[in-house]
Design a protein around this motif. Structure first.
Motif, PDB file in Angstrom:
ATOM      1  N   HIS A  55     -46.843  61.975  -3.974  1.00  0.00           N
ATOM      2  CA  HIS A  55     -46.850  60.989  -2.675  1.00  0.00           C
ATOM      3  C   HIS A  55     -46.483  59.675  -2.697  1.00  0.00           C
ATOM      4  CE1 HIS A  55     -48.808  64.310  -0.922  1.00  0.00           C
ATOM      5  NE2 HIS A  55     -49.541  64.438  -1.654  1.00  0.00           N
ATOM      6  N   VAL A  56     -47.078  58.951  -4.051  1.00  0.00           N
ATOM      7  CA  VAL A  56     -46.672  57.515  -4.294  1.00  0.00           C
ATOM      8  C   VAL A  56     -45.547  57.544  -5.324  1.00  0.00           C
ATOM      9  CG1 VAL A  56     -47.590  55.196  -4.885  1.00  0.00           C
ATOM     10  CG2 VAL A  56     -49.009  56.731  -3.796  1.00  0.00           C
ATOM     11  N   ILE A  57     -44.257  57.512  -5.018  1.00  0.00           N
ATOM     12  CA  ILE A  57     -43.117  57.767  -5.665  1.00  0.00           C
ATOM     13  C   ILE A  57     -42.703  56.256  -6.257  1.00  0.00           C
ATOM     14  CG2 ILE A  57     -40.727  58.635  -5.889  1.00  0.00           C
ATOM     15  CD1 ILE A  57     -43.332  60.566  -5.527  1.00  0.00           C
ATOM     16  N   THR A  58     -42.370  55.981  -7.588  1.00  0.00           N
ATOM     17  CA  THR A  58     -41.748  54.805  -8.213  1.00  0.00           C
ATOM     18  C   THR A  58     -40.320  54.914  -7.844  1.00  0.00           C
ATOM     19  OG1 THR A  58     -43.429  54.707  -9.778  1.00  0.00           O
ATOM     20  CG2 THR A  58     -41.535  53.206 -10.286  1.00  0.00           C
ATOM     21  N   GLU A  59     -39.676  53.777  -7.279  1.00  0.00           N
ATOM     22  CA  GLU A  59     -38.331  53.482  -7.363  1.00  0.00           C
ATOM     23  C   GLU A  59     -38.083  52.375  -8.337  1.00  0.00           C
ATOM     24  OE1 GLU A  59     -36.180  55.023  -5.276  1.00  0.00           O
ATOM     25  OE2 GLU A  59     -37.589  56.020  -3.893  1.00  0.00           O
ATOM     26  N   THR A  60     -37.615  52.894  -9.415  1.00  0.00           N
ATOM     27  CA  THR A  60     -37.475  51.940 -10.348  1.00  0.00           C
ATOM     28  C   THR A  60     -36.781  50.726 -10.289  1.00  0.00           C
ATOM     29  OG1 THR A  60     -37.202  53.846 -11.871  1.00  0.00           O
ATOM     30  CG2 THR A  60     -36.763  51.913 -13.067  1.00  0.00           C
ATOM     31  N   GLY A  61     -37.603  49.582 -10.695  1.00  0.00           N
ATOM     32  CA  GLY A  61     -36.842  48.238 -10.613  1.00  0.00           C
ATOM     33  C   GLY A  61     -37.155  47.670  -9.078  1.00  0.00           C
ATOM     34  N   VAL A  62     -37.119  48.430  -8.094  1.00  0.00           N
ATOM     35  CA  VAL A  62     -37.526  48.078  -6.896  1.00  0.00           C
ATOM     36  C   VAL A  62     -38.854  47.923  -6.417  1.00  0.00           C
ATOM     37  CG1 VAL A  62     -36.568  48.482  -4.448  1.00  0.00           C
ATOM     38  CG2 VAL A  62     -35.049  49.008  -6.489  1.00  0.00           C
ATOM     39  N   HIS A  81     -41.673  45.449  -4.191  1.00  0.00           N
ATOM     40  CA  HIS A  81     -42.929  44.514  -4.693  1.00  0.00           C
ATOM     41  C   HIS A  81     -43.408  43.513  -3.860  1.00  0.00           C
ATOM     42  CE1 HIS A  81     -41.266  46.633  -8.396  1.00  0.00           C
ATOM     43  NE2 HIS A  81     -42.574  46.807  -8.575  1.00  0.00           N
ATOM     44  N   ARG A  82     -42.310  42.534  -3.578  1.00  0.00           N
ATOM     45  CA  ARG A  82     -42.654  41.448  -2.515  1.00  0.00           C
ATOM     46  C   ARG A  82     -43.447  42.005  -1.055  1.00  0.00           C
ATOM     47  NH1 ARG A  82     -41.501  36.141  -2.007  1.00  0.00           N
ATOM     48  NH2 ARG A  82     -41.153  35.367   0.100  1.00  0.00           N
ATOM     49  N   GLN A  83     -42.820  43.050  -0.490  1.00  0.00           N
ATOM     50  CA  GLN A  83     -43.185  43.634   0.613  1.00  0.00           C
ATOM     51  C   GLN A  83     -44.674  43.952   0.434  1.00  0.00           C
ATOM     52  OE1 GLN A  83     -40.132  46.388   1.510  1.00  0.00           O
ATOM     53  NE2 GLN A  83     -39.386  45.138   3.219  1.00  0.00           N
ATOM     54  N   LEU A  84     -45.062  44.465  -0.611  1.00  0.00           N
ATOM     55  CA  LEU A  84     -46.222  45.262  -1.028  1.00  0.00           C
ATOM     56  C   LEU A  84     -47.052  44.087  -1.247  1.00  0.00           C
ATOM     57  CD1 LEU A  84     -45.188  48.158  -3.157  1.00  0.00           C
ATOM     58  CD2 LEU A  84     -46.340  48.467  -0.901  1.00  0.00           C
ATOM     59  N   LEU A  85     -46.780  43.206  -1.930  1.00  0.00           N
ATOM     60  CA  LEU A  85     -47.738  41.877  -2.103  1.00  0.00           C
ATOM     61  C   LEU A  85     -47.908  41.105  -0.954  1.00  0.00           C
ATOM     62  CD1 LEU A  85     -46.180  40.834  -5.708  1.00  0.00           C
ATOM     63  CD2 LEU A  85     -48.394  41.351  -5.347  1.00  0.00           C
ATOM     64  N   HIS A 142     -47.300  42.272 -11.354  1.00  0.00           N
ATOM     65  CA  HIS A 142     -48.361  43.389 -12.135  1.00  0.00           C
ATOM     66  C   HIS A 142     -49.615  43.663 -11.146  1.00  0.00           C
ATOM     67  CE1 HIS A 142     -50.219  39.259 -12.570  1.00  0.00           C
ATOM     68  NE2 HIS A 142     -51.475  39.797 -12.571  1.00  0.00           N
ATOM     69  N   TYR A 143     -49.731  42.913 -10.216  1.00  0.00           N
ATOM     70  CA  TYR A 143     -50.714  43.386  -9.234  1.00  0.00           C
ATOM     71  C   TYR A 143     -50.496  44.864  -8.623  1.00  0.00           C
ATOM     72  CZ  TYR A 143     -53.282  38.686  -9.026  1.00  0.00           C
ATOM     73  OH  TYR A 143     -53.849  37.579  -9.346  1.00  0.00           O
ATOM     74  N   VAL A 144     -49.306  45.026  -8.215  1.00  0.00           N
ATOM     75  CA  VAL A 144     -49.081  46.145  -7.631  1.00  0.00           C
ATOM     76  C   VAL A 144     -48.958  47.335  -8.710  1.00  0.00           C
ATOM     77  CG1 VAL A 144     -47.004  47.274  -6.613  1.00  0.00           C
ATOM     78  CG2 VAL A 144     -47.275  44.869  -6.130  1.00  0.00           C
ATOM     79  N   ARG A 145     -48.464  47.118  -9.876  1.00  0.00           N
ATOM     80  CA  ARG A 145     -48.480  48.015 -10.844  1.00  0.00           C
ATOM     81  C   ARG A 145     -49.608  48.616 -11.084  1.00  0.00           C
ATOM     82  NH1 ARG A 145     -46.437  44.965 -14.328  1.00  0.00           N
ATOM     83  NH2 ARG A 145     -48.112  44.979 -15.950  1.00  0.00           N
ATOM     84  N   ILE A 146     -50.493  47.818 -11.352  1.00  0.00           N
ATOM     85  CA  ILE A 146     -52.007  47.861 -11.962  1.00  0.00           C
ATOM     86  C   ILE A 146     -52.702  48.708 -10.655  1.00  0.00           C
ATOM     87  CG2 ILE A 146     -54.366  46.974 -12.147  1.00  0.00           C
ATOM     88  CD1 ILE A 146     -52.863  44.762 -13.721  1.00  0.00           C
ATOM     89  N   TYR A 147     -52.582  48.343  -9.544  1.00  0.00           N
ATOM     90  CA  TYR A 147     -53.350  49.034  -8.557  1.00  0.00           C
ATOM     91  C   TYR A 147     -52.641  50.279  -8.123  1.00  0.00           C
ATOM     92  CZ  TYR A 147     -57.082  45.341  -7.655  1.00  0.00           C
ATOM     93  OH  TYR A 147     -58.055  44.561  -7.967  1.00  0.00           O
ATOM     94  N   MET A 148     -51.227  50.421  -8.157  1.00  0.00           N
ATOM     95  CA  MET A 148     -50.650  51.753  -7.903  1.00  0.00           C
ATOM     96  C   MET A 148     -51.318  52.816  -8.804  1.00  0.00           C
ATOM     97  SD  MET A 148     -48.666  51.981  -5.213  1.00  0.00           S
ATOM     98  CE  MET A 148     -47.761  50.967  -4.104  1.00  0.00           C
ATOM     99  N   GLY A 149     -51.316  52.251 -10.009  1.00  0.00           N
ATOM    100  CA  GLY A 149     -51.910  53.102 -11.134  1.00  0.00           C
ATOM    101  C   GLY A 149     -53.427  53.664 -11.021  1.00  0.00           C
TER     102      GLY A 149
END
Length: 208
Positions: free
Chosen positions: A195-202, A156-160, A173-180
């Protein structure tokens, strides 16, 4: 003064924290950093920037010990210029880094395809078989970051840092919203993304 005399646009920051904000918001072509800063070290700055950017970084420092140079280069600096140095040498080092970056960009891939989607980083156009996809600026930056960092877990930090910049590293939460919203536009079945795979908790992993 030497850089401005050569028609470079220069922005200054006195601290690590301010430097990270400037680097994230202004997206500079080259960064010059001293190792001695009031709220940390240049090493801290380089380490943080390297988590989200490959911008050329030149260390300019009065520290001449070999260990300092090795640490800075190992952590991600591209060049090391010891003080005192001539203005001409500084400008030459900056131009050398810009040339390398330009050559790398010319050789780099600019069109990425996955599923029935294509992303052209040169024209900033994203298409599906049925036509152009309308993405918001944030969605586009997020997709561009994903396709250029495939097959690895992105936290999440790298994406932010890579998409929003250092001011928003705590806003997971920005990442979660925009990934959706992005999945709804690029995945055939957003509920079962390929293609966009969730790595739970990471974080997330992008797969072509």
């Amino acid at each position: 003064m030497a850089l401005e005399a050569e028609q470079f646009q220069v922005f200054e920051a006195a601290t690590v924290s301010r430097g990270l904000i400037e680097a994230g918001s202004r997206q500079p072509d080259v960064v010059l950093v001293d190792l001695g800063l009031p709220d940390g070290t240049g090493i801290d700055f380089i380490r943080d920037v390297r988590a989200w950017s490959d911008v050329p970084i030149i260390v300019v420092s009065a520290r001449t010990h070999e260990d300092d140079k090795i640490e800075a280069l190992n952590i991600g600096a591209d060049d090391y210029l010891s003080k005192p140095f001539s203005p001409g040498e500084l400008v030459a080092r900056v131009r050398a880094q810009l040339r390398r970056r330009s050559m790398a960009s010319d050789k780099g891939e600019t069109v990425f395809k996955f599923g029935n989607v294509s992303v052209d980083l040169t024209t900033r156009i994203v298409k599906r078989e049925e036509g152009a996809l309308h993405l918001t600026p944030i969605e586009y930056r997020l997709l561009a970051f994903l396709v250029t960092h495939p097959n690895i877990v992105l936290t999440h930090r790298q994406l932010l840092l890579g998409v929003w910049g250092p001011n928003d590293v705590e806003n997971h939460h920005y990442v979660r919203i925009y990934m959706g919203t992005l999945r709804k536009k690029i995945e055939v079945d957003p509920a079962q993304p390929k293609h966009v795979i969730t790595e739970t908790g990471v974080g997330y992993r992008f797969l072509f």
